[in-house]
Design an enzyme around this catalytic site. Sequence first.
Site, PDB file in Angstrom:
ATOM      1  CG  ASN A   1      21.416 -30.975 -31.502  1.00 31.96           C
ATOM      2  OD1 ASN A   1      21.729 -31.695 -32.430  1.00 31.96           O
ATOM      3  ND2 ASN A   1      20.268 -31.427 -30.618  1.00 31.96           N
TER       4      ASN A   1
ATOM      5  CD  GLU B   1      28.034 -30.625 -37.553  1.00 34.94           C
ATOM      6  OE1 GLU B   1      28.098 -30.639 -36.257  1.00 34.94           O
ATOM      7  OE2 GLU B   1      26.982 -30.153 -38.169  1.00 34.94           O
TER       8      GLU B   1
ATOM      9  CE  LYS C   1      20.406 -37.585 -32.630  1.00 32.69           C
ATOM     10  NZ  LYS C   1      20.270 -36.260 -32.338  1.00 32.69           N
TER      11      LYS C   1
ATOM     12  CG  HIS D   1      23.826 -29.392 -41.358  1.00 26.95           C
ATOM     13  ND1 HIS D   1      22.817 -29.096 -40.754  1.00 26.95           N
ATOM     14  CD2 HIS D   1      24.806 -30.076 -40.648  1.00 26.95           C
ATOM     15  CE1 HIS D   1      23.007 -29.593 -39.562  1.00 26.95           C
ATOM     16  NE2 HIS D   1      24.042 -30.081 -39.587  1.00 26.95           N
TER      17      HIS D   1
ATOM     18  CG  HIS E   1      23.250 -28.208 -35.050  1.00 27.33           C
ATOM     19  ND1 HIS E   1      24.180 -28.019 -34.598  1.00 27.33           N
ATOM     20  CD2 HIS E   1      23.092 -29.226 -35.943  1.00 27.33           C
ATOM     21  CE1 HIS E   1      25.353 -29.119 -35.166  1.00 27.33           C
ATOM     22  NE2 HIS E   1      24.485 -29.520 -35.996  1.00 27.33           N
TER      23      HIS E   1
ATOM     24  CD  GLU F   1      19.251 -34.803 -29.219  1.00 27.85           C
ATOM     25  OE1 GLU F   1      19.774 -35.259 -30.135  1.00 27.85           O
ATOM     26  OE2 GLU F   1      18.673 -34.003 -29.033  1.00 27.85           O
TER      27      GLU F   1
ATOM     28  CG  HIS G   1      18.287 -27.021 -37.644  1.00 38.27           C
ATOM     29  ND1 HIS G   1      18.096 -27.801 -36.398  1.00 38.27           N
ATOM     30  CD2 HIS G   1      19.049 -27.734 -38.358  1.00 38.27           C
ATOM     31  CE1 HIS G   1      18.786 -29.048 -36.448  1.00 38.27           C
ATOM     32  NE2 HIS G   1      19.589 -28.943 -37.764  1.00 38.27           N
TER      33      HIS G   1
ATOM     34  NE  ARG H   1       7.967 -57.761 -37.911  1.00 37.27           N
ATOM     35  CZ  ARG H   1       7.330 -58.871 -38.651  1.00 37.27           C
ATOM     36  NH1 ARG H   1       8.391 -59.707 -38.886  1.00 37.27           N
ATOM     37  NH2 ARG H   1       6.028 -58.879 -38.934  1.00 37.27           N
TER      38      ARG H   1
ATOM     39  NE  ARG I   1      22.935 -38.545 -30.584  1.00 32.35           N
ATOM     40  CZ  ARG I   1      23.185 -39.588 -30.992  1.00 32.35           C
ATOM     41  NH1 ARG I   1      22.838 -40.784 -30.543  1.00 32.35           N
ATOM     42  NH2 ARG I   1      23.395 -39.495 -32.252  1.00 32.35           N
TER      43      ARG I   1
ATOM     44  CE  LYS J   1      27.298 -38.136 -32.988  1.00 35.94           C
ATOM     45  NZ  LYS J   1      26.668 -37.865 -34.336  1.00 35.94           N
TER      46      LYS J   1
HETATM   47  P1  NAD Z   1      25.959 -35.102 -48.713  1.00 39.48           P
HETATM   48  O1  NAD Z   1      25.757 -36.545 -48.264  1.00 39.48           O
HETATM   49  O2  NAD Z   1      24.888 -34.582 -49.627  1.00 39.48           O
HETATM   50  O3  NAD Z   1      27.246 -34.978 -49.329  1.00 39.48           O
HETATM   51  C1  NAD Z   1      27.738 -33.717 -49.914  1.00 39.48           C
HETATM   52  C2  NAD Z   1      28.148 -33.933 -51.270  1.00 39.48           C
HETATM   53  O4  NAD Z   1      29.356 -34.578 -51.457  1.00 39.48           O
HETATM   54  C3  NAD Z   1      27.368 -34.831 -52.220  1.00 39.48           C
HETATM   55  O5  NAD Z   1      26.892 -34.398 -53.400  1.00 39.48           O
HETATM   56  C4  NAD Z   1      27.811 -36.066 -52.176  1.00 39.48           C
HETATM   57  O6  NAD Z   1      27.422 -36.798 -53.341  1.00 39.48           O
HETATM   58  C5  NAD Z   1      29.448 -35.722 -52.581  1.00 39.48           C
HETATM   59  N1  NAD Z   1      30.287 -36.404 -52.053  1.00 39.48           N
HETATM   60  C6  NAD Z   1      30.236 -37.565 -51.041  1.00 39.48           C
HETATM   61  N2  NAD Z   1      31.548 -37.982 -50.573  1.00 39.48           N
HETATM   62  C7  NAD Z   1      32.335 -37.669 -51.633  1.00 39.48           C
HETATM   63  C8  NAD Z   1      33.586 -37.811 -51.996  1.00 39.48           C
HETATM   64  N3  NAD Z   1      34.458 -38.602 -51.389  1.00 39.48           N
HETATM   65  N4  NAD Z   1      34.302 -37.048 -53.081  1.00 39.48           N
HETATM   66  C9  NAD Z   1      33.451 -36.212 -53.995  1.00 39.48           C
HETATM   67  N5  NAD Z   1      32.116 -35.941 -53.474  1.00 39.48           N
HETATM   68  C10 NAD Z   1      31.472 -36.614 -52.556  1.00 39.48           C
HETATM   69  O7  NAD Z   1      26.096 -34.113 -47.429  1.00 39.48           O
HETATM   70  P2  NAD Z   1      26.896 -34.658 -45.960  1.00 39.48           P
HETATM   71  O8  NAD Z   1      27.218 -32.960 -45.462  1.00 39.48           O
HETATM   72  O9  NAD Z   1      27.539 -35.452 -46.007  1.00 39.48           O
HETATM   73  O10 NAD Z   1      25.519 -35.010 -44.924  1.00 39.48           O
HETATM   74  C11 NAD Z   1      24.516 -34.427 -44.866  1.00 39.48           C
HETATM   75  C12 NAD Z   1      23.316 -34.947 -44.162  1.00 39.48           C
HETATM   76  O11 NAD Z   1      23.744 -35.592 -42.994  1.00 39.48           O
HETATM   77  C13 NAD Z   1      22.234 -34.384 -44.087  1.00 39.48           C
HETATM   78  O12 NAD Z   1      20.885 -34.717 -44.479  1.00 39.48           O
HETATM   79  C14 NAD Z   1      21.882 -34.180 -42.483  1.00 39.48           C
HETATM   80  O13 NAD Z   1      20.583 -34.068 -42.074  1.00 39.48           O
HETATM   81  C15 NAD Z   1      22.691 -35.533 -42.159  1.00 39.48           C
HETATM   82  N6  NAD Z   1      23.130 -35.610 -40.894  1.00 39.48           N
HETATM   83  C16 NAD Z   1      22.829 -36.890 -40.030  1.00 39.48           C
HETATM   84  C17 NAD Z   1      23.520 -36.698 -38.954  1.00 39.48           C
HETATM   85  C18 NAD Z   1      23.158 -37.983 -38.007  1.00 39.48           C
HETATM   86  O14 NAD Z   1      23.707 -38.029 -36.934  1.00 39.48           O
HETATM   87  N7  NAD Z   1      22.458 -38.966 -38.348  1.00 39.48           N
HETATM   88  C19 NAD Z   1      24.313 -36.033 -38.064  1.00 39.48           C
HETATM   89  C20 NAD Z   1      24.737 -34.645 -39.055  1.00 39.48           C
HETATM   90  C21 NAD Z   1      24.200 -34.567 -40.468  1.00 39.48           C
HETATM   91  N1  GLY Z   2      24.354 -34.913 -35.017  1.00 36.85           N
HETATM   92  C1  GLY Z   2      23.768 -34.648 -33.516  1.00 36.85           C
HETATM   93  C2  GLY Z   2      23.790 -36.024 -32.927  1.00 36.85           C
HETATM   94  O1  GLY Z   2      24.024 -37.049 -33.515  1.00 36.85           O
HETATM   95  O2  GLY Z   2      23.176 -36.255 -31.950  1.00 36.85           O
END
Ligand code: NAD
Ligand code: GLY
Length: 360
Positions: free
Chosen positions: A244, A184, A142, A264, A247, A236, A251, A120, A240, A226
Amino acid sequence: MQPLSVTLGDRSYPIHIGAGLLGDEKLYAQYVTSKYVAVVSNRTVAPLYLEIVRRAIERAGGRVVPILIDDGEQAKAWATLDQVVDAMLAARCGRDSVVVALGGGVVGDIAGFAAAVYQRGIPYIQLPTTLLAQVDSSVGGKTAINHSRGKNMVGAFHQPMAVIADVGVLDSLPDRELRAGIAEVIKHGFILDLQFVAWLEANMGKLLARDRAALSHAVRRSCELKAQVVAADERETGLRAILNFGHTFGHAIEAGMGYGEWLHGEAVAIGMVMAAELSARAGSLRRQDADRVKALIAQAGLPVQGPKLSMDRYLELMQVDKKAAGGKVRFILLDGLGHAMQRGDLDARLIRESIAAAAQ
Ligand code: NAD
Ligand code: GLY
């Protein structure tokens, strides 16, 4: 350096930014003493940084349970959530345990969601290791996994106890991932801070060369911006949504090309070019400022021209975007550079023209 704060009443938390923080036991001490600490990471990041983190947490008195998930967006799935929960139960992690997310946005989203639902809900700490995760996904609470019918369709708002962003780990990040994170960073300037846009124009070379002082500043300013938005509108319901920017188009590109084909941040980069074009055509952004948006994105080595998708496909994919409310797709437009607003009443012709102007 003083940590930033995300101000959310009793759910407020610090964001520590600097080089060499992952191994700093003092940062963990107040959260992990005498506790099981499930460190969720992946098979790429763990060989690089898990030992440093494990030793620091153990010096701080925590008992580390390492959990390694597969690398890649496909890991943001029910099966991985089950794997994390199962490993925690097998290790007898109780409600007083802590989850640590060591990795990029994928690890952060899934570990955060596991923490939100485990018995929980238990606390977690974000140790973001990509630039995108340091400036965006680790801040704001998020958490989510994907569903076959859509990205991030199952999740929860669950704020971390702390974010520890060590810019030193960006040394090992592939160039393409670094640039995707810069998209970003730039976004935060375009929507909220004209001065930051000017700083990015002057310092892009340093960021691409991974100058630590420049990276620290970019991460810090992005997180500050942020954090202000999240503090004003955690769930949001309004403001917030400006995060996007780019985006809705982005997307559509990600989904249309198949996730993983375009990162992304790359899709968002083109999405921002399209959204700036739309802002100019809708009369809220001067033409020279729309050109400035495109020029900064190009300076970061990010794509400024969209992939070959038919216009019908773009429009269809944007309709399924989760931000389509009441049958209308809502767009984030620039209201002058450094300001953003939401619009749900745009003429379909302007939207088509803006896509066409930036697509191949
Ligand atoms: P990711 O987590 O896939 O990382 C990208 C690549 O880099 C992966 O292969 C990872 O293993 C590698 N990596 C990570 N750190 C490393 C390092 N220090 N050295 C070498 N390699 C490394 O991608 P990302 O771009 O970090 O995140 C994308 C994800 O984040 C998506 O799923 C997206 O939906 C999510 N996201 C969430 C939010 C939120 O508010 N929660 C906001 C934006 C994106
Ligand atoms: N990445 C968009 C948000 O966190 O709201």
